[in-house]
Design an enzyme around this catalytic site. Sequence first.
Site, PDB file in Angstrom:
ATOM      1  N   LYS A   1     -10.219   0.553  -2.167  1.00 25.38           N
ATOM      2  CA  LYS A   1     -10.282   0.115  -0.772  1.00 25.38           C
ATOM      3  C   LYS A   1     -11.637   0.460  -0.159  1.00 25.38           C
ATOM      4  CE  LYS A   1      -7.633   0.594   3.541  1.00 25.38           C
ATOM      5  NZ  LYS A   1      -6.482   1.296   4.172  1.00 25.38           N
TER       6      LYS A   1
ATOM      7  N   GLU B   1       0.848  -1.186   0.000  1.00 29.82           N
ATOM      8  CA  GLU B   1       0.000   0.000   0.000  1.00 29.82           C
ATOM      9  C   GLU B   1       0.889   1.243   0.000  1.00 29.82           C
ATOM     10  OE1 GLU B   1      -3.940   1.532   2.441  1.00 29.82           O
ATOM     11  OE2 GLU B   1      -2.370   0.497   3.551  1.00 29.82           O
TER      12      GLU B   1
ATOM     13  N   CYS C   1      -5.010  -3.691   3.208  1.00 32.08           N
ATOM     14  CA  CYS C   1      -4.694  -3.299   4.578  1.00 32.08           C
ATOM     15  C   CYS C   1      -5.861  -3.491   5.560  1.00 32.08           C
ATOM     16  CB  CYS C   1      -4.190  -1.856   4.573  1.00 32.08           C
ATOM     17  SG  CYS C   1      -3.244  -1.412   6.059  1.00 32.08           S
TER      18      CYS C   1
END
Length: 271
Positions: free
Chosen positions: A113, A40, A158
């Site tokens: 995301k 990321e 993440c």
Amino acid sequence: MKVAALQMVSGIAPEANFAQARPLVEQAVRAGAELLVLPEYFAAMGLRDTDKLALAEAPGAGPIQRWLAQTAREYGVWLVGGTLALRCSEPARVRNSSLVFDPQGRQVARYDKIHLFVLDRAAEQFDEARTIARGSEPVQFVLTARDASRWRVGLSVCYDLRFPELYRAHAAAGCDLLLVPSAFTWTTGRAHWELLLRARAIENQAYVLAAAQGGQHENGRRTWGQSMVADPWGEVLAQQAEGPAVVIAELDAARLAQVRGQLPALRHRVL
């Protein structure tokens, strides 16, 4: 099929981060990896959260996307660009997007995301929603390896790791491999990173490939690292603590079938 998680300690300048990433790419290619995953924010870990707004690119254009496409094409590999900031309809926010490029340098998938990180803990304060507009849809793509085997791959980023329903959606879509480019904080990573990765592998009977930021960054932030590959039984096949590194493992379709056949938990789902 060999895969590689490229662990980095990204700074604030994209060109310097490209220079850090290139020898990692070359090392992975020399080792025979066909799928390479960057962490990321691989191209920039800004001094401030708002720095990503200035670096945001239009979808399909910009120096970060060009570098990813050119690198995939030059080395003839599948390359997942960790994440980068892409412009959206909200002027004060961006998408935190993971882009997938095939060996011809064509973008074949994009995942925005979905889950946005918040942490309110003493001196550590994070609220990604201030600068990021969340995505809404799970995304998968199909990779054909050099041996002609086909792998369905589920994308995540993440903080998504804490939400098993996303990975269950990937499992329901038939995913064999789950990708988790990340920049876990040192605090949260030390407590939960490995446990969560292995749990996602076990409960979905899939390989998990997690490429992380890992070290002390130019902006003062410390990330956990511990990039790893876990197999469908939850065993850690390869792992790296901190610092720039290449974490390589071989995915075995026969092992995947064995685990799913011996303990057919995915077929036993009721809810």
